[in-house]
Design an enzyme around this catalytic site. Sequence first.
Site, PDB file in Angstrom:
ATOM      1  CB  CYS A 258      -1.005  -0.037   1.144  1.00 18.61           C
ATOM      2  SG  CYS A 258      -2.357  -1.172   0.768  1.00 18.61           S
ATOM      3  CG  HIS A 344      -3.973  -4.117   3.456  1.00 19.00           C
ATOM      4  ND1 HIS A 344      -2.952  -3.740   4.307  1.00 19.00           N
ATOM      5  CD2 HIS A 344      -4.548  -2.971   3.037  1.00 19.00           C
ATOM      6  CE1 HIS A 344      -2.922  -2.427   4.408  1.00 19.00           C
ATOM      7  NE2 HIS A 344      -3.877  -1.936   3.642  1.00 19.00           N
ATOM      8  CD  GLU A 346      -2.109  -6.880   5.672  1.00 13.83           C
ATOM      9  OE1 GLU A 346      -2.829  -5.891   5.869  1.00 13.83           O
ATOM     10  OE2 GLU A 346      -1.426  -7.025   4.626  1.00 13.83           O
TER      11      GLU A 346
END
Length: 375
Positions: A258, A344, A346
């Site tokens: 990001c 993202h 994760e």
Amino acid sequence: MKYQAKKKALILLADGTIFYGKSVGDKEGTAFGEVCFNTGMTGYQEIFTDPSYFGQLMVTTNAHIGNYGTNKEEVESESVKIAGLICRNFSYEYSRPSADASLQDFLDSNDLFAISDVDTRALVSYIRDNGAMNAVISTDVDNIEELKKQLEKVPSMEGLELASKVSTKEPYFYGDPSANIKIAALDIGIKKNILRNLEKRGAYIKVFPYNATFPEMSSWNPDAYFISNGPGDPEPLSEAITVAKEIIKTDKPLFGICLGHQVIALANGVSTYKMHNGHRGINHPILNLLTGKGEITSQNHGFAINREETEANDNLEITHVHLNDQTVAGIRMKNKDVFSVQYHPEASPGPHDADYLFDDFFSLIEKTSKQSTEV
């Protein structure tokens, strides 16, 4: 009960448009920030504690917020990072067995002002058409002119450096010191789950403040580098951009997520721009150009990198694109072990569509380490 004591509240947008609602509980308050919306059906606690949302008034498009309570383990940082919450129906009671507190208790403990009973469909529709802008939420409904004056003084997100507001002040370690892989991470708003994903793959991480220098990071002699997500405009992050340039020169693996993705692009001479609305939610479709596969991703960003400049850059290759608007969602350097994505991995909303990116990072680390050993 608590929800019977609601006070009148409003949302005043920078262009003068007003939406009305009620306070959550009996709390009076006022909060300023850039208004934006998230399309996720779940994950509100993670959203509220994500450093990337620092300074923003969050509109949740899901009609019910708070119904599954909160859990102290489900946070992405040590505190709430949003400036305020705007929702349709706020649930004061919760039913999830694993929850340890209500959302109201969680917000009260973090001193966050929230309003509910808002026509969020109308509000989100308005933001979609007119773009993200500064706003104020308040129970001071009789002093609109004064709120307008205060709102005019709130700085625009464009050109705003916020990494310093959320980054660690001092370096710290995460993971097992005996791990075979050492990763130096630049914290410009890092999420805890990123550190968890790096640790569980066998890394020991040293997390550095946003203004750390390359000599400071490299003196630890890491096997690879990571540049995190974070809030605000990437262009003012001159120190981080300089660090990225120096890392690239080392030939060691570098992964960015990001804001880190944008920093790596800027380090390669590609500019960024503020989006009309940005991408915020857990259901954004991405096309992996390398594999031809689609991915369902979690996203949270209001800036993007220039696609034309990226395509014209001899050192870069676009690896992922956002299928809704064809914005750049991932890049890699052609002659370096450097790559980044504008979402993202994760968060695993697919639930594991983007997990492979961490595996790719560790594959690069292992390849580089093997080459170093052979030399």
